[in-house]
Design a protein around this motif. Sequence first.
Motif, PDB file in Angstrom:
ATOM      1  N   ASP A 102       0.815  -1.212   0.000  1.00  0.00           N
ATOM      2  CA  ASP A 102       0.000   0.000   0.000  1.00  0.00           C
ATOM      3  C   ASP A 102       0.850   1.264   0.000  1.00  0.00           C
ATOM      4  O   ASP A 102       0.458   2.290  -0.565  1.00  0.00           O
ATOM      5  CB  ASP A 102      -0.921   0.031   1.231  1.00  0.00           C
ATOM      6  N   THR A 103       2.021   1.207   0.635  1.00  0.00           N
ATOM      7  CA  THR A 103       2.872   2.387   0.739  1.00  0.00           C
ATOM      8  C   THR A 103       3.502   2.754  -0.605  1.00  0.00           C
ATOM      9  O   THR A 103       3.959   3.882  -0.787  1.00  0.00           O
ATOM     10  CB  THR A 103       3.946   2.159   1.817  1.00  0.00           C
ATOM     11  N   GLU A 104       3.506   1.823  -1.552  1.00  0.00           N
ATOM     12  CA  GLU A 104       4.021   2.145  -2.879  1.00  0.00           C
ATOM     13  C   GLU A 104       3.189   3.246  -3.537  1.00  0.00           C
ATOM     14  O   GLU A 104       3.694   4.003  -4.371  1.00  0.00           O
ATOM     15  CB  GLU A 104       4.075   0.890  -3.747  1.00  0.00           C
ATOM     16  N   LEU A 105       1.912   3.350  -3.171  1.00  0.00           N
ATOM     17  CA  LEU A 105       1.069   4.423  -3.687  1.00  0.00           C
ATOM     18  C   LEU A 105       1.629   5.784  -3.302  1.00  0.00           C
ATOM     19  O   LEU A 105       1.629   6.723  -4.110  1.00  0.00           O
ATOM     20  CB  LEU A 105      -0.355   4.259  -3.154  1.00  0.00           C
ATOM     21  N   LEU A 106       2.105   5.907  -2.073  1.00  0.00           N
ATOM     22  CA  LEU A 106       2.706   7.158  -1.614  1.00  0.00           C
ATOM     23  C   LEU A 106       3.921   7.513  -2.471  1.00  0.00           C
ATOM     24  O   LEU A 106       4.092   8.664  -2.895  1.00  0.00           O
ATOM     25  CB  LEU A 106       3.084   7.044  -0.133  1.00  0.00           C
ATOM     26  N   VAL A 107       4.778   6.520  -2.735  1.00  0.00           N
ATOM     27  CA  VAL A 107       5.975   6.768  -3.548  1.00  0.00           C
ATOM     28  C   VAL A 107       5.587   7.157  -4.969  1.00  0.00           C
ATOM     29  O   VAL A 107       6.137   8.104  -5.543  1.00  0.00           O
ATOM     30  CB  VAL A 107       6.891   5.527  -3.552  1.00  0.00           C
ATOM     31  N   GLU A 108       4.622   6.447  -5.546  1.00  0.00           N
ATOM     32  CA  GLU A 108       4.185   6.757  -6.909  1.00  0.00           C
ATOM     33  C   GLU A 108       3.693   8.190  -7.014  1.00  0.00           C
ATOM     34  O   GLU A 108       4.024   8.912  -7.968  1.00  0.00           O
ATOM     35  CB  GLU A 108       3.078   5.789  -7.332  1.00  0.00           C
ATOM     36  N   ALA A 110       4.421  10.701  -4.972  1.00  0.00           N
ATOM     37  CA  ALA A 110       5.498  11.646  -4.673  1.00  0.00           C
ATOM     38  C   ALA A 110       6.424  11.841  -5.865  1.00  0.00           C
ATOM     39  O   ALA A 110       6.746  12.981  -6.232  1.00  0.00           O
ATOM     40  CB  ALA A 110       6.288  11.170  -3.465  1.00  0.00           C
ATOM     41  N   VAL A 111       6.872  10.747  -6.481  1.00  0.00           N
ATOM     42  CA  VAL A 111       7.872  10.885  -7.549  1.00  0.00           C
ATOM     43  C   VAL A 111       7.295  11.620  -8.757  1.00  0.00           C
ATOM     44  O   VAL A 111       8.045  12.224  -9.540  1.00  0.00           O
ATOM     45  CB  VAL A 111       8.475   9.527  -7.964  1.00  0.00           C
ATOM     46  N   ALA A 112       5.978  11.601  -8.902  1.00  0.00           N
ATOM     47  CA  ALA A 112       5.361  12.345 -10.006  1.00  0.00           C
ATOM     48  C   ALA A 112       5.475  13.857  -9.810  1.00  0.00           C
ATOM     49  O   ALA A 112       5.280  14.622 -10.753  1.00  0.00           O
ATOM     50  CB  ALA A 112       3.893  11.954 -10.139  1.00  0.00           C
ATOM     51  N   HIS A 113       5.810  14.293  -8.589  1.00  0.00           N
ATOM     52  CA  HIS A 113       5.903  15.717  -8.281  1.00  0.00           C
ATOM     53  C   HIS A 113       7.303  16.140  -7.833  1.00  0.00           C
ATOM     54  O   HIS A 113       7.487  17.256  -7.350  1.00  0.00           O
ATOM     55  CB  HIS A 113       4.892  16.081  -7.193  1.00  0.00           C
ATOM     56  N   ASP A 184      11.257  20.574  -0.164  1.00  0.00           N
ATOM     57  CA  ASP A 184      10.244  20.765  -1.199  1.00  0.00           C
ATOM     58  C   ASP A 184       9.120  19.739  -1.111  1.00  0.00           C
ATOM     59  O   ASP A 184       7.999  19.996  -1.545  1.00  0.00           O
ATOM     60  CB  ASP A 184      10.894  20.658  -2.585  1.00  0.00           C
ATOM     61  N   CYS A 185       9.422  18.566  -0.583  1.00  0.00           N
ATOM     62  CA  CYS A 185       8.425  17.499  -0.499  1.00  0.00           C
ATOM     63  C   CYS A 185       8.641  16.704   0.783  1.00  0.00           C
ATOM     64  O   CYS A 185       9.733  16.195   1.028  1.00  0.00           O
ATOM     65  CB  CYS A 185       8.526  16.589  -1.716  1.00  0.00           C
ATOM     66  N   LEU A 186       7.596  16.620   1.573  1.00  0.00           N
ATOM     67  CA  LEU A 186       7.651  15.940   2.863  1.00  0.00           C
ATOM     68  C   LEU A 186       6.785  14.688   2.781  1.00  0.00           C
ATOM     69  O   LEU A 186       5.604  14.767   2.433  1.00  0.00           O
ATOM     70  CB  LEU A 186       7.115  16.888   3.943  1.00  0.00           C
ATOM     71  N   ILE A 238       3.210  18.016   0.858  1.00  0.00           N
ATOM     72  CA  ILE A 238       3.233  16.987   1.896  1.00  0.00           C
ATOM     73  C   ILE A 238       2.369  15.824   1.432  1.00  0.00           C
ATOM     74  O   ILE A 238       1.294  16.026   0.856  1.00  0.00           O
ATOM     75  CB  ILE A 238       2.742  17.534   3.252  1.00  0.00           C
ATOM     76  N   VAL A 239       2.862  14.592   1.621  1.00  0.00           N
ATOM     77  CA  VAL A 239       2.122  13.386   1.241  1.00  0.00           C
ATOM     78  C   VAL A 239       2.159  12.442   2.436  1.00  0.00           C
ATOM     79  O   VAL A 239       3.240  12.057   2.900  1.00  0.00           O
ATOM     80  CB  VAL A 239       2.726  12.694   0.002  1.00  0.00           C
TER      81      VAL A 239
END
Length: 281
Positions: A102-108, A110-113, A184-186, A238-239
């Motif tokens: 499920d945490t892969e969704l967070l990475v996906e 984040a990396v898009a931004h 820039d991204c948390l 923030i994600v």
Amino acid sequence: MMGDGPSETVGQLLRAARDRLGARSESAGLDAELLLAAALGKPRSFLYAWPDHVPTASVRERFDHALTDRLEGQPVAYTLGVREFFGLELAVSPAVLIPRPDTELLVEHAVAHIDAGHAVADLGTGSGAIALAVAHERPGARVLATDASPAALAVARANARRLDLRVDLVAGDWCAPLADASVDCLLCNPPYIAEGDPHLAALSAEPASALVSGRDGLDALRAIVAQAPRVLRPGGRIVLEHGFEQAAAVRALLAEAGFRDIDSERDLGGHERISFGRLRD
């Protein structure tokens, strides 16, 4: 001990192991395959290609011990010492939470931004899963990770070295080690299970500090959202991962803290699993 003797084949051992694990594991078949492959020192494909192979006594003994540990509640990932996350093989131990799909969704998300030159911080990094996945996907970004647990940081450092990925790992609670307006991204997958939640019984082998967060499960999320505006640059993102019933509460916390463009995203099971927003410029 399982089985009938030294003539047992791989296929027979797997069938007996599935029966032995039975209702004690929702993934009895997969657990048995992973543990037998590890005892053999072979990939899982070996089990299908050579079902009539007769393992040695030492292999059967290792397999039996691993099954006993599983029956006593030890997760397979701790027995194997590794877990795959976002295509990376990570070492894990009882000092860290086992990374979940499920945490892969967070990475996906984040990396898009995240662009080259961005500073990214992963709070409560544990095994380093999120930070290392971001560093792998966005090598031009500067990735930092914090954790209050020295044991967890040791696991994350070992993973970073083995994978040859650059992540700056620093000791401290959530945003405390980070400078003002430096990120820039948390990112964070914090503990979000409520005290007394019945699901905790099945997670007793993992560190409670990475799972439980107050009476409603939101204590860590409150702290992180409150600290985030200090460390984020204007327009910073923030994600956050959270429980499947917590999205509305997390969105409200983000709004109260002054974030905009707030929304949530659903996991493969259809549950709102991450929420995000941007700090006002």
